[in-house]
Structure formats: C-alpha cells, structure tokens
Design an enzyme around this catalytic site. Structure first.
Site, PDB file in Angstrom:
ATOM      1  N   PHE A 151       0.803  -1.216   0.000  1.00  0.00           N
ATOM      2  CA  PHE A 151       0.000   0.000   0.000  1.00  0.00           C
ATOM      3  C   PHE A 151       0.834   1.262   0.000  1.00  0.00           C
ATOM      4  O   PHE A 151       0.377   2.316  -0.428  1.00  0.00           O
ATOM      5  CB  PHE A 151      -0.937   0.015   1.223  1.00  0.00           C
ATOM      6  CG  PHE A 151      -0.256   0.297   2.531  1.00  0.00           C
ATOM      7  CD1 PHE A 151      -0.006   1.599   2.955  1.00  0.00           C
ATOM      8  CD2 PHE A 151       0.134  -0.746   3.366  1.00  0.00           C
ATOM      9  CE1 PHE A 151       0.631   1.855   4.157  1.00  0.00           C
ATOM     10  CE2 PHE A 151       0.766  -0.497   4.573  1.00  0.00           C
ATOM     11  CZ  PHE A 151       1.017   0.808   4.965  1.00  0.00           C
ATOM     12  N   CYS A 283       9.522   1.459   3.624  1.00  0.00           N
ATOM     13  CA  CYS A 283      10.435   0.390   4.021  1.00  0.00           C
ATOM     14  C   CYS A 283      11.862   0.903   4.141  1.00  0.00           C
ATOM     15  O   CYS A 283      12.721   0.238   4.716  1.00  0.00           O
ATOM     16  CB  CYS A 283      10.374  -0.762   3.031  1.00  0.00           C
ATOM     17  SG  CYS A 283      10.985  -0.364   1.396  1.00  0.00           S
ATOM     18  N   GLU A 384       9.192  -3.864  13.489  1.00  0.00           N
ATOM     19  CA  GLU A 384       8.903  -2.807  12.520  1.00  0.00           C
ATOM     20  C   GLU A 384       7.594  -2.110  12.908  1.00  0.00           C
ATOM     21  O   GLU A 384       6.545  -2.750  12.977  1.00  0.00           O
ATOM     22  CB  GLU A 384       8.786  -3.386  11.113  1.00  0.00           C
ATOM     23  CG  GLU A 384       8.572  -2.330  10.049  1.00  0.00           C
ATOM     24  CD  GLU A 384       8.534  -2.915   8.639  1.00  0.00           C
ATOM     25  OE1 GLU A 384       9.012  -2.248   7.711  1.00  0.00           O
ATOM     26  OE2 GLU A 384       8.016  -4.040   8.467  1.00  0.00           O
TER      27      GLU A 384
END
Length: 472
Positions: A151, A283, A384
């Site tokens: 996304f 990321c 994360e």
C-alpha cells in the site's frame, strides 16, 4: 451519495468482478469510505491469468526495439499524468502531494531505464569454442509473471516490477494492495493508451485468496513481491515450492549511525525527512538513530525535539503539510499502541504523537513521535512499527553501533553520518545490510542499480529493478 465499486483490469479494459466480496477504500484524511474494491474469487482469478497467458506469446515475439518504442510512449504518458497519479495516491494513501509526486517520478525512472531493453537483453557470444563451432546465449521472456505490491507505494513499486517485466516481453498480472488500488488501475489504462497490447498488463484486485492463487498457478512463471516479512516468507516458500522464480522483499528496521564527529545540523535535517516523511510508512524510513556518545545524543535529541513537535500534520490536499495521515484506522491504532509499549518498557517519550491535536479529530492522523533511551531489548527496537516514530539508542563506541546494525534481524538499509572518510569506508564494507548511505539517510539506489536488502528483509536471489530486475 452512492459509493462506487472498482473493477479489475483485463484485456485492456476495466472489467466488473464476478465476486461479491469487497473491501473498503478509505480517504485517510477524513476516515470516510470512498470506494469498494472487489476481492477476487476463483472465477475472477482464472479470467485474469488466462487473458494474460493469451497475450504473452505475441508480445514476447515482438522485437526488443519494438517493445522499447511502447515503453518510451508509456514513459511520456506517465510524465504527462504524474500530477493526476500523485493526487490519486494522496487521496487513497494519505501521503502529501509532493511526496506522492516524487514517488511517481521514481517509478518513471525505472520505466526510463527499461527503455534501453535492446541493449540490456543482449546475450553472449563465444567464437570457436571448438573446431568449427561457435556458441551464443539469448535472454528470452518467461511468459506470465505476477507482481504483488504494498500500500505504501502504489505507483513506484508496481513500476519497479512492470518496467523490466514488460520490456523483456512478459505479460504481467499485478495484484496491488486493496487499500489503494486506484493508482494501479490508472497505470494499466495508460499502458494500453501507450500502445501496450491488451492483456499484457492486467490488474487483479483481491486479498490472500488472490495472492495464494498466483503463487501456485502453473501459468504464472515468476512472482515479485514487496511487503511485510511474514508474507514475504510465505510468498518465497510457496512460490519456490511450485517451481517459480521469486523476488520477495520484506520488512525493515533501518538504523542511522551518528558518530561524534558528525555535523548534527545535517543529521537532524536528514532525520526529519527520513523518519517522518510519508508518516514513516516507508520500508526505507530511518526508525532507529544509533548515536555514539552521551553528549552527541543529548545534542541531537535537543535539536530534533522542537522540530518533531512542530511538524505540520494535516490533509495532504490542503495547504502544504509536512505529514499526512496513516493509511487506515487500524494501522493508526497499531502505531499508537507501539508508542505506549515503548513508554511502558522504559523509553523516554520526548515527543508523543498521540497528543497531537489532529490525532483526536477525523481521519487517521498521528503526530511525530521521538523516543529516547531505547534499548535493544525493547519491542519498539526489535519490531517494525511502520509509522512516524524515531527511536534513539545511545552507545559508547562505533564498534558497538556496528554490532547493533549487524545483530538486527532486518538488513534493508542503513546510514552513517561522519566527517571521516576512513570511518565511512570501514562501516560500508563491514556492515551486514543491503543498502548503505554515507551522510545520506535513505540510500535508495537509482534505477540503473538495484534495490534489495539482507537477512529478513529479502528472500530469494534477485533484487528489484536495474540489471537484477532484467535478469529476473
């Protein structure tokens, strides 16, 4: 007002889904549902894959020069429509317009690289390997390949996969995130407008059912994935077990090492963008600052705190905010929970994004968060978070900082800030991480190199785009 239902993209046109299952698409700035996206069933999946299989042979038989001409036209259309694509990203994902526009441009860069495919697909030739015998090798397309994309970059990551795959003569089935499918559908329309043959770029909207079907279908020859580590592992093991080539990029916990000789003003400027840009939903975001020395850490936290607190948070289409909302209410709640976990584990909450005025209003907003005195034992260090949260870890030496980077399960990107060329070179050679920035906080390679991490950040053998993408 009725809420529209989106479609798949098959055979060069939008096609209504067979399935009755749908998922909501939100405007993250308001929290309102703006569309429903179909979640493909077996009939939809079969239709999309078979259409790609029918289109693949003729496209693969066209010359590389001919395919490059189509890629050039596609590049021009993407450039002409980049503001439109960026606006769609802002509406469905929530990132601010300038960030969304930069995303589109980075995706176009890979298409531009792929326009050189006649050169990039050249094989090898050996003269006289034996008496009267020469030998040569050729690169040929696989057929139908699949891209499964996240996304957070609904234009850039699909284009990372599409550019090399289409240029090398394959038909692509793209399964985008169901959270923001509007941009991928538009990318497919522009491909056909550029002269791309119908069926060579199909969009299959769906959830796990669609993903799992692509991983095992015998027509699909290769699967490229970007997303979380657990799903990347599943994609890798399942697709490889079914004889497919696999690219599978997973999660990250990118560290920024700050040595005592670093220019702290430069570091603070870099971290504001690297940690809080796109609300931390990258990321390649820097989520851990490893600072060598108490004095340096005190100075950096003092420089960051007022700037983090002053971040302008708001709807991405109103004014020029620094940060938009998170993508969904569920994800916002998850990030907020991590802030609470860090606090309960003993981290100092220097700036708390949960208290930002926007966080209590409509939409999926959080302010920027700065956590100091984080330790490697804490979950906020190990896991994360994927939100606007920066953790500061204090260490006594450069070797201790390097050891932390090496020991972490993720190895996507890392950065070091120092005035010492020797220290920078030593760090870059020794650190066990895929992409290394020296006085650059987000070391994302340009399109003519390749993107990929180490350890639990990447699975299988090939990286994204560049010559790695062409070989894949």
């Amino acid at each position: 007002m009725s809420i529209p239902t989106l479609t798949h993209f098959v055979g060069g046109a939008r096609l209504a889904a067979h399935t009755a299952r749908t998922a909501p698409v939100f405007d993250p700035a308001t929290g309102e549902v703006t569309a429903q996206v179909p979640l493909a069933d077996a009939t939809d999946i079969r239709c999309v894959i078979d259409d790609a299989a029918a289109a693949a042979p003729a496209w693969g038989q066209r010359s590389a020069v001919d395919r490059a001409h189509v890629l050039f036209r596609y590049r021009e259309l993407l450039l002409a429509h980049q503001d439109e694509l960026a606006a769609c990203i802002s509406r469905e994902h929530g990132k601010v317009f300038d960030d969304a526009r930069s995303e589109v441009r980075r995706g176009i860069d890979v298409v531009e690289f792929a326009c050189g495919i006649p050169h990039l697909m050249k094989g090898e030739f050996s003269d006289g390997v034996s008496r009267g015998i020469d030998m040569h090798s050729m690169r040929q397309p696989l057929g139908v390949v699949a891209g499964i994309t996240p996304f957070n970059f609904p234009a850039m990551v699909p284009l990372w996969m599409l550019g090399p795959a289409l240029a090398t003569g394959n038909a692509v089935v793209l399964k985008p995130s169901e959270r923001d499918p509007g941009t991928p559908l538009r990318l497919a329309e522009l491909w056909v407008e550029a002269g791309g043959p119908p069926g060579t770029f199909n969009v299959l909207n769906g959830d796990k059912e669609a993903v799992d079907a692509l991983l095992v279908d015998p027509v699909v020859q290769a699967v490229s994935f970007v997303g979380s580590t657990p799903v990347a592992q599943h994609v890798h093991t399942t697709a490889a077990a079914h004889g497919k080539r696999v690219q599978a990029m997973g999660g990250a916990k990118n560290h920024c090492v700050v040595l005592p000789d670093a220019d702290l003003a430069q570091v603070a400027n870099a971290l504001m963008g690297a940690a809080y840009g796109s609300a931390g939903e990258r990321c390649m975001a820097i989520s851990v600052a490893v600072v060598v020395g108490e004095a340096s850490a005190d100075a950096l936290v003092a420089a960051l705190a007022p700037r983090v607190a002053a971040l302008e948070v708001g709807p991405p289409t109103v004014g020029r905010p620094d940060m938009g909302p998170l993508v969904t209410g569920t994800h916002r709640a998850r990030v907020a929970e991590y802030i609470g976990i860090g606090e309960s584990e003993g981290a100092a909450v220097v700036v708390d994004g949960r208290t930002h005025p926007r966080a209590s209003g409509p939409g999926f907003f959080l302010g920027g968060t700065l956590l100091d005195r984080v330790t490697p034992a804490m979950r906020v260090y190990q896991e994360e978070i994927f939100g606007p949260v920066l953790c500061v870890v204090r260490v006594a030496s450069a070797d201790e900082a390097l050891a932390l980077c090496d020991a972490h399960r993720f190895g996507n990107g890392v950065a070091i800030f120092t005035r010492s060329g020797g220290a920078a070179q030593d760090f870059a050679h020794r650190v066990r991480c895929g992409m290394v920035g020296i006085n650059v906080a987000i070391p994302v390679p340009l399109a003519f190199h390749s993107f990929g991490g180490w350890k639990d950040s990447a699975f299988a053998d090939h990286n994204q785009y560049g010559m790695e993408g062409v070989r894949f």
